[in-house]
Design a protein around this motif. Structure first.
Motif, mmCIF file in Angstrom:
data_model
loop_
_atom_site.group_PDB
_atom_site.id
_atom_site.type_symbol
_atom_site.label_atom_id
_atom_site.label_comp_id
_atom_site.label_asym_id
_atom_site.label_seq_id
_atom_site.Cartn_x
_atom_site.Cartn_y
_atom_site.Cartn_z
ATOM 1 N N LEU A 19 0.841 -1.202 0.000
ATOM 2 C CA LEU A 19 0.000 0.000 0.000
ATOM 3 C C LEU A 19 0.882 1.260 0.000
ATOM 4 O O LEU A 19 0.544 2.270 -0.619
ATOM 5 C CB LEU A 19 -0.923 -0.031 1.226
ATOM 6 N N ASP A 20 2.026 1.163 0.654
ATOM 7 C CA ASP A 20 2.953 2.312 0.635
ATOM 8 C C ASP A 20 3.404 2.628 -0.789
ATOM 9 O O ASP A 20 3.583 3.779 -1.159
ATOM 10 C CB ASP A 20 4.194 2.020 1.500
ATOM 11 N N ARG A 21 3.587 1.580 -1.583
ATOM 12 C CA ARG A 21 4.022 1.826 -2.975
ATOM 13 C C ARG A 21 2.888 2.466 -3.780
ATOM 14 O O ARG A 21 3.137 3.255 -4.685
ATOM 15 C CB ARG A 21 4.458 0.517 -3.642
ATOM 16 N N VAL A 22 1.654 2.089 -3.451
ATOM 17 C CA VAL A 22 0.505 2.721 -4.119
ATOM 18 C C VAL A 22 0.497 4.210 -3.771
ATOM 19 O O VAL A 22 0.331 5.071 -4.638
ATOM 20 C CB VAL A 22 -0.819 2.055 -3.666
ATOM 21 N N ARG A 23 0.706 4.495 -2.500
ATOM 22 C CA ARG A 23 0.688 5.901 -2.060
ATOM 23 C C ARG A 23 1.801 6.686 -2.746
ATOM 24 O O ARG A 23 1.623 7.841 -3.105
ATOM 25 C CB ARG A 23 0.846 5.990 -0.540
ATOM 26 N N THR A 24 2.948 6.033 -2.919
ATOM 27 C CA THR A 24 4.058 6.738 -3.580
ATOM 28 C C THR A 24 3.663 7.127 -5.004
ATOM 29 O O THR A 24 3.960 8.229 -5.459
ATOM 30 C CB THR A 24 5.327 5.857 -3.594
#
Ligand code: DQA
Length: 705
Positions: free
Chosen positions: A375-380
């Motif tokens: 999910l952190d990569r999505v946010r990035t």
């Protein structure tokens, strides 16, 4: 209500290295090339780079001896160094094997290029190597003494650079390199053959090692350029490409008729069981071609090359293949694992925004299943300005494809609920797609379906409310709508068609928490209806503001409001651009379709363009038009002049019907001057080329009012 327990997290370690390069080094005769080839063929790494082969290709020579003679050793070494350094671009996920020429390590640049790799030194006593090599025409193996001396000198370098040392005095068949390297490989890579990285299309000749027999290429016509590059690279690597099919794809052509077309082409080309199908395109092409590969001669090998973001993060991975049966999605199919899945992340730079949004939805869905690390990569991605998103997209694709690969390897045949988690948001999503006849794209439909599934999770699992809000927020920032103006009554009949339904009803996928999916949940229909009406459904078309509660966006262009026009192209019209330019112009069908869609939208219409060479499909489309279109434009091609069944299918349609011909059929050969469909249409445009479609749409707008 029955609700399954949260699934145990699958064994996937996001922190483990996800890409490994194994470099085989050693002296002449150590077996590097043989071992790499054997390994690549037996389900090992699918990417195999052989520096001798690449160097000779660059120099245009057939053998090392010829290269030394024509160019001299120094030029050979320089070319060898260059091909190795060029190839040292990192791989984002997967395993590749390199076999390096025995003398290449003398170059400092080459040693630097393999500094992060797992370097395997294959070695055997000089006697053994000499036995293997003597009598060959290798320029550095002319006499035994200098051979021995050179071996001694090079040994020191091999020892210095290697991570693992292997005794290769035994026959290569006995070297179980996979087991030996187990400590150095990412978990779960074996056999899955997934490789992700920038520019992988240019490494496609590596898969030549997998192909014993002939190859056929099946590509979506929209990616003909990539398909041509693949064909050219395979041919130059010595692979026989027996046929290359470029097919206009799309959800509508994901049908048995297309499977038959593919199979017939393969049979004509003489594809046999030892051959390989290389499929290039988005999910619809890969599903259809993979299915055809699974039944051709009871199954041939295939390679999946996904070219859309959706297929790179989801649909192109994991061997689920199949086609639609009329309007029912994916009801015919099989699980047929590709030998290799090659994901070239370079393509994302050329994808239009719509395609990125569609892929984003599947990627963000996967992230909610996988956990915060993804999910952190999505946010990035969301937080990065769109012009600078290449690396964030690449990292997201790498994580999503790896997660999906791991899920699939735990439950390849979708039997124990693990794989079913990937369906999160799809039950309602598929129903929306079916109810709107494809007017809402897969990604757009899943975005809404996800919203519904997350609200349902709050209702029945008491999951944290924040998740649905997170979903809404991420989607909104990417310009994706999570609400819909469809009435529950429009949707419900299509839920009944869902293939996940069994005797106990529909098994829903829900989310207990981020990273904690629940599958097989039985939910009463009225709970779903309540969620739909309370959270997801919005009034049609009332501006594009956020509503007061902050949960829905209402979009002006909500497509169900616009009348839908079926624009049907018949036999041979897929050949536009290559066929009789004098009469039909030079524009290809995909380009014409793009123009038609633009003209339609300026008339506030939606054009649903389809082409088929199958009369059956053409008639079926006309029959189904009654369900979801408000007008039709037909160009049946040569069928116009004799096919009375098209007349009969058009006749009862109670909607505006226009017959269009690019060329002036009344001024051409005599047989073209008759149109047997004319009595069943309301308007005719003939001889105005592509512009004729603009006129037809304008006429329809006038009729619809
Ligand atoms: C066509 C004319 C037909 O006679 C021909 O067979 C076509 C195209 C046209 O658009 O001009 O395929 O329908």
């Amino acid at each position: 209500m029955t609700v399954g327990g949260a699934l145990a997290a699958i064994s996937f370690d996001p922190l483990a290295p996800s890409a490994v390069r194994i470099v085989l080094v050693g002296f002449m005769g150590a077996g590097k090339t043989t071992l790499a080839r054997r390994w690549a063929r037996s389900g090992g790494p699918v990417l195999w780079f052989d520096s001798d082969r690449a160097t000779l290709e660059r120099l245009g020579c057939d053998s090392v001896e010829a290269a030394f003679q024509q160019h001299g050793e120094a030029a050979f070494r320089a070319a060898e160094r260059d091909v190795i350094v060029d190839r040292s671009v990192p791989l984002a996920r997967g395993v590749e094997v390199w076999s390096l020429g025995g003398g290449s390590l003398a170059s400092e640049e080459v040693r630097a290029a393999i500094a992060d790799a797992c370097v395997v030194w294959l070695d055997a006593p000089t006697e053994v190597l000499w036995e293997r090599i003597a009598g060959s025409d290798r320029p550095l193996a002319r006499d035994k003494n200098s051979f021995r001396e050179l071996h001694e000198v090079r040994r020191a370098t091999y020892e210095a650079v290697s991570t693992v040392q292997v005794d290769s005095s035994v026959p290569t068949e006995e070297i179980g390199l996979g087991r030996l390297l187990a400590d150095h490989l990412p978990p779960g890579w074996f056999g899955s053959g997934l490789a992700v990285g920038d520019g992988l299309t240019s490494r496609v000749q590596d898969i030549a090692a997998l192909c014993d027999g002939p190859v056929v290429i099946v590509a979506d016509r929209a990616v003909a350029r990539i398909a041509n590059e693949v064909e050219q690279r395979l041919t130059s690597a010595g692979v026989a490409v027996a046929a290359s099919q470029h097919i206009p794809m799309g959800e509508w052509n994901k049908q048995m008729a297309t499977v038959e077309l593919m199979l017939a082409g393969w049979a004509d080309a003489g594809l046999h069981r030892g051959g390989t199908v290389i499929a290039i395109g988005g999910g619809t092409l890969l599903d259809t071609a993979g299915f055809a590969a699974s039944i051709y001669q009871r199954g041939v090998d295939w390679v999946s090359i996904p070219t859309t973001l959706t297929s790179q993060v989801d649909a192109g991975i994991g061997g689920k293949t199949g086609v639609n049966l009329g309007v029912a999605k994916n009801v015919v199919g099989s699980v047929h694992m590709p030998r290799a899945t090659i994901i070239d992340t370079k393509v994302i730079d050329s994808l239009p925004d719509d395609a990125l949004r569609d892929g984003f939805v599947e990627a963000a869905k996967t992230a909610l299943l996988a956990g915060d690390w993804l999910l952190d990569r999505v946010r990035t991605v969301v937080d990065t300005p769109s012009a600078e998103r290449h690396v964030p997209w690449l990292e997201l694709i790498e994580g999503c494809s790896g997660y999906k690969d791991a899920v699939v390897s735990e439950d390849p045949f979708d039997t124990d609920g693990t794989r079913a988690q990937l369906n999160l948001g799809h039950t309602i999503g598929h129903a929306i797609e079916a109810a709107t006849g494809g007017a809402v794209s897969h990604g757009a439909a899943v975005a809404i379906g996800m919203h519904a599934a997350l609200r349902l999770s709050e209702l029945v699992l008491d999951s944290p409310t924040g998740i649905a809000n997170t979903w809404h927020d991420l989607c909104m920032r990417m310009g994706i709508v999570t609400t819909s103006p469809l009435e529950w009554e429009q949707l419900a009949p299509f839920l009944a068609l869902d293939k996940k339904r069994d005797s106990g009803g529909l098994g829903w996928v829900l989310l207990a928490a981020i990273g904690a999916p629940v599958t097989g949940a039985r939910i009463p229909e009225d709970a779903v209806e309540r969620v739909w009406n309370e959270y997801v459904r919005v009034e049609r078309n009332t501006g594009s503001e956020l509503d007061a509660s902050g949960r829905g966006i209402r979009v002006e262009s909500a497509s169900p409001r616009h009348p839908r026009v079926l624009v049907l192209f018949g036999v041979n019209l897929g050949e536009l651009g290559v066929r009789d330019a004098e009469h039909y112009g030079t524009q290809t069908l995909p380009d014409l379709v793009r123009d038609i869609e633009t003209w339609a939208s300026s008339e506030r219409l939606i054009a649903d363009c389809r082409q088929t060479d199958s009369l059956e499909r053409f008639l079926q489309a006309l029959h189904e038009a009654r369900l979801r279109h408000h007008a039709v434009i037909v160009n049946p091609g040569a069928w116009t002049h004799h096919e009375l069944s098209i007349h009969d299918a058009l006749e009862p349609l109670g909607m505006p019907r226009v017959e269009v011909h690019l060329s002036a059929i009344d001024k051409r050969e005599e047989w073209r001057q008759t149109s047997v469909i004319r009595p069943a249409v309301d308007h005719v445009v003939s001889g105005h080329g592509a512009e004729g479609y603009r006129e037809a749409l304008h006429w329809i707008r006038g009729q619809i009012g």
